[in-house]
Scaffold this motif. Sequence first.
Motif, PDB file in Angstrom:
ATOM      1  N   VAL A  23       9.758  -4.864  20.070  1.00 56.33           N
ATOM      2  CA  VAL A  23      10.285  -5.515  21.158  1.00 56.33           C
ATOM      3  C   VAL A  23      11.159  -6.860  20.755  1.00 56.33           C
ATOM      4  CG1 VAL A  23       8.842  -6.821  21.573  1.00 56.33           C
ATOM      5  CG2 VAL A  23      10.070  -6.284  23.735  1.00 56.33           C
ATOM      6  N   ASN A  24      12.345  -6.539  22.140  1.00 55.24           N
ATOM      7  CA  ASN A  24      13.208  -7.604  22.125  1.00 55.24           C
ATOM      8  C   ASN A  24      13.243  -8.499  23.124  1.00 55.24           C
ATOM      9  OD1 ASN A  24      14.900  -6.970  19.927  1.00 55.24           O
ATOM     10  ND2 ASN A  24      15.742  -5.208  21.458  1.00 55.24           N
ATOM     11  N   ILE A  25      13.165  -8.884  23.847  1.00 51.58           N
ATOM     12  CA  ILE A  25      12.756  -9.696  25.005  1.00 51.58           C
ATOM     13  C   ILE A  25      10.967 -10.171  25.243  1.00 51.58           C
ATOM     14  CG2 ILE A  25      12.974 -10.462  27.516  1.00 51.58           C
ATOM     15  CD1 ILE A  25      14.965  -7.825  27.206  1.00 51.58           C
ATOM     16  N   ILE A  26      10.684 -11.651  25.427  1.00 48.27           N
ATOM     17  CA  ILE A  26       9.406 -11.909  25.388  1.00 48.27           C
ATOM     18  C   ILE A  26       9.606 -12.672  26.279  1.00 48.27           C
ATOM     19  CG2 ILE A  26       9.054 -13.822  23.937  1.00 48.27           C
ATOM     20  CD1 ILE A  26       6.704 -11.553  23.020  1.00 48.27           C
ATOM     21  N   VAL A  27       8.959 -12.447  27.429  1.00 51.51           N
ATOM     22  CA  VAL A  27       8.965 -13.558  29.177  1.00 51.51           C
ATOM     23  C   VAL A  27       7.493 -14.530  28.759  1.00 51.51           C
ATOM     24  CG1 VAL A  27       8.748 -13.236  31.250  1.00 51.51           C
ATOM     25  CG2 VAL A  27       9.501 -11.470  29.907  1.00 51.51           C
ATOM     26  N   ALA A  28       7.133 -15.634  28.536  1.00 49.42           N
ATOM     27  CA  ALA A  28       6.445 -16.418  28.221  1.00 49.42           C
ATOM     28  C   ALA A  28       6.702 -18.142  28.795  1.00 49.42           C
ATOM     29  CB  ALA A  28       6.858 -16.798  26.623  1.00 49.42           C
ATOM     30  N   THR A  29       4.574 -18.547  28.857  1.00 52.64           N
ATOM     31  CA  THR A  29       5.069 -19.670  29.513  1.00 52.64           C
ATOM     32  C   THR A  29       5.575 -20.440  28.717  1.00 52.64           C
ATOM     33  OG1 THR A  29       2.323 -20.114  29.105  1.00 52.64           O
ATOM     34  CG2 THR A  29       3.617 -19.138  30.948  1.00 52.64           C
ATOM     35  N   VAL A  30       4.821 -21.703  28.267  1.00 52.48           N
ATOM     36  CA  VAL A  30       5.858 -22.882  27.255  1.00 52.48           C
ATOM     37  C   VAL A  30       4.509 -22.174  25.829  1.00 52.48           C
ATOM     38  CG1 VAL A  30       6.997 -24.158  28.541  1.00 52.48           C
ATOM     39  CG2 VAL A  30       4.806 -25.019  28.132  1.00 52.48           C
ATOM     40  N   ALA A  31       3.635 -21.441  26.202  1.00 51.66           N
ATOM     41  CA  ALA A  31       2.928 -22.015  24.723  1.00 51.66           C
ATOM     42  C   ALA A  31       4.094 -20.794  23.860  1.00 51.66           C
ATOM     43  CB  ALA A  31       1.960 -21.077  25.727  1.00 51.66           C
ATOM     44  N   PHE A  32       4.622 -20.478  24.061  1.00 51.05           N
ATOM     45  CA  PHE A  32       5.406 -19.886  23.161  1.00 51.05           C
ATOM     46  C   PHE A  32       6.153 -20.243  23.050  1.00 51.05           C
ATOM     47  CE2 PHE A  32       8.692 -16.438  21.704  1.00 51.05           C
ATOM     48  CZ  PHE A  32       7.681 -15.720  21.240  1.00 51.05           C
ATOM     49  N   GLY A  33       6.722 -20.478  21.112  1.00 50.13           N
ATOM     50  CA  GLY A  33       7.620 -20.720  20.783  1.00 50.13           C
ATOM     51  C   GLY A  33       7.735 -22.031  19.593  1.00 50.13           C
ATOM     52  N   MET A  34       6.507 -22.379  19.840  1.00 52.45           N
ATOM     53  CA  MET A  34       6.709 -23.663  18.535  1.00 52.45           C
ATOM     54  C   MET A  34       5.958 -23.016  17.600  1.00 52.45           C
ATOM     55  SD  MET A  34       5.632 -26.823  17.724  1.00 52.45           S
ATOM     56  CE  MET A  34       4.749 -27.485  16.486  1.00 52.45           C
TER      57      MET A  34
END
Length: 732
Positions: free
Chosen positions: A283-294
């Motif tokens: 999947v290309n797009i992730i919709v997230a809160t700041v919990a995502f990414g680190m």
Amino acid sequence: MHESTASSLLANLKQYWGYPGFRPLQREAMSLVMSDRDSLVVLPTGGGKSLCYQVPAISRDGMALIVSPLISLMKDQVDSLHSVGVSAACINSMQTAQNKRDVAGQIRRHELKLLYIAPERLLQPQTIEFLQGAGVSFIAIDEAHCISQWGHDFRPEYRQLRCLKTAFPGAAVHGYTATATEQVRKDIVEQLGIADVEILVGSFDRPNLQYRVERRTDPIGQLQRILQRHKGESGIVYCISRKNVDSTSDSLNRLGFKTLPYHAGMSDEGRRKNQDAFIDEDVNIIVATVAFGMGIDKSNVRFVIHAEMPRSLENYQQESGRAGRDGLEAECCLLYAAKDADTWEYLMKDTEDPAVRQTGQRAVSAMQQYCVSTRCRHQQLVEHFGQTLQHENCGACDFCLNEMQPVEDPSILGQKLLSCVVRQGERFGAAYTTQVLRGSKGKRIIENGHDKLSTWGLLKDEPEPQVRNWFDQLLSQGFLRQVGEYNCLEVTPLGRQLLKGQATPMLLRMQVADSAQPVEDQWEGVDRNLFDELRGMRNRLAVQKQVPPYIIFSDATLRDLARQRPSNVGVLTRIHGIGTQKQKEFGAVVLHTIKEWCHAHNVAMNIETPSPVLARSAGKSRSSQPRESTSGEYYDLFEQGLSLEDVANQLDRALDTVSKYLGEYLKAHQISDIDAWITPKLQKLVQQAISKVGCERLKPIFEHLESQVDYARIRIVVIAWEIEQSNVADDE
Ligand code: ADP
Ligand code: ZN
């Protein structure tokens, strides 16, 4: 640093990673590791921090110890080291007992060059004891800001890392972080107990990121327009709340985008599944809160959209910085509304420590200021971290790209806006005043008699978001201020001067976002269809090897392959990001894929164009001139009657690019005689194809001709043919 040390570092960089040179400060940072000098290295995300300790680790005897906060980060780094042929392992709580025994065996046998370890694991007495006999060469602390409670990601277990200096007296300690504030920097040094430390701070600018800000008026519509610029590319959409994550993801899916949500309210399992789907490019797009990414090291994130305002510029820098780690162009868009600040205010209400709360509030208003300001975004971001940009025009933000045009008469417009505020008795907010200026017959407006004001309907032809935005601009420049619980607009002394014609504001007109052009530079010479083909190959290899696609090859490598199209190993080794191991492991399948494709499409191979990626990594400064300015160079050569190939060689550009310029040249001068560039025989072939399949699109012609003629030449014949047709029509 000794010449010999420097050249061995460079040799390893080339042999293992296939990179021709260092990024800014990498050389200096590596030299500190080689000479056992404690250091703290501050570089932005994507600056290449990992290599600062990985290259020295393999250039020295012994095993480097890397402290890393997240299991997923560790795993990613170890996979990626294996993929370039470096022996590395990690120790964490998720491993099986057998796995742990294997790693312990490797350590005892001195087989590892790097060992990644979580702080809580490292700090166990038996671990320390075991590692004391393991020949630790140096200690690297990744994400070193986690040690500071002033940072955005404080981790208490990092606090105890101070004991490393005593536990491993012979090993130097090196911290790495992207967090740039002075306060955090000082705190890291203090907490690690490395007082006599060399601190290296890089430039915080990320020139490959395009920054844009839009006021949020139609969130889903605005998102849709931005996403349409990034078809088939990976990206992140950030929202503040879990609820908005879910609803935004749903809305986008209903519009036909394929997105997955990610937030702390989901089960661990659900979160992991969605994160993996993103990393593996299912999947290309992730919709997230700041919990995502680190824990995300994915290097080919091509866009980061904030659907709501982040809580601080530091957060924004961090979150938007997840785009374009591979150094290729990427877009960072921020949609904001006034209520976002209230949301953060609300979320901070339970913070007990008044000092912390105050810092938080200040951060929110700095963020707000960024949203409404009318200055270069790159400049503002680096200024926040105490730096300045050299060039005046960054060439990569809505402001510098002239997507916000100055209005013709800012004084008159400013006076209209302010006098409406004054006539309403300075008792109303910006949204209401906007309605009045736009001539609304709303109930409140009629009740207040404001439809009788001379300013009512004065800006009825301007779109609502635009008028509302001008109020933001006046606020940010100090002509207005907001007072009271309802944020009523009040004219400041500076605003009074404007009303008297003694001061002038800077008012900009925003253009619609879809006019925004993604930077094309780094696609120069790249055959996009071949790129897509190679991307498919990469995905298949990733599934086979069970690692994320970007660990197999970065986007930069795929573009360079699709640009140079190597036919043999000799050319292959010159490709960005292909070292010895990758060449051994994937060389054959890469060469085969390229060869098949080029033969099938009649496209030339072994094109030696310097890749823009390499140019950038060599520290070439970006020109602030738009690329159109070079069309003169092309035109001069066309006028001299040089062939497509000669022009391509002389200007060091791909044939395809040259043909686009030639097309423009022909149109500009209404030239339909193209014998100088295309043989009459070829012209005839293409014209016959046009008469069969039409000339709306090049692909059917290309296919009709069974790939005998390349796209560059087809394009030229089509353009000449169209010019010819229009000339005939004019004559009739
Ligand atoms: P950071 O940890 O600072 O965010 P990384 O170490 O993940 O950055 O590096 C970002 C990307 O840049 C990686 O894909 C890495 O391989 C690449 N990179 C690092 N150094 C160089 C270099 N000298 N030349 C080319 N690419 C590099
Ligand atoms: Zn700019």
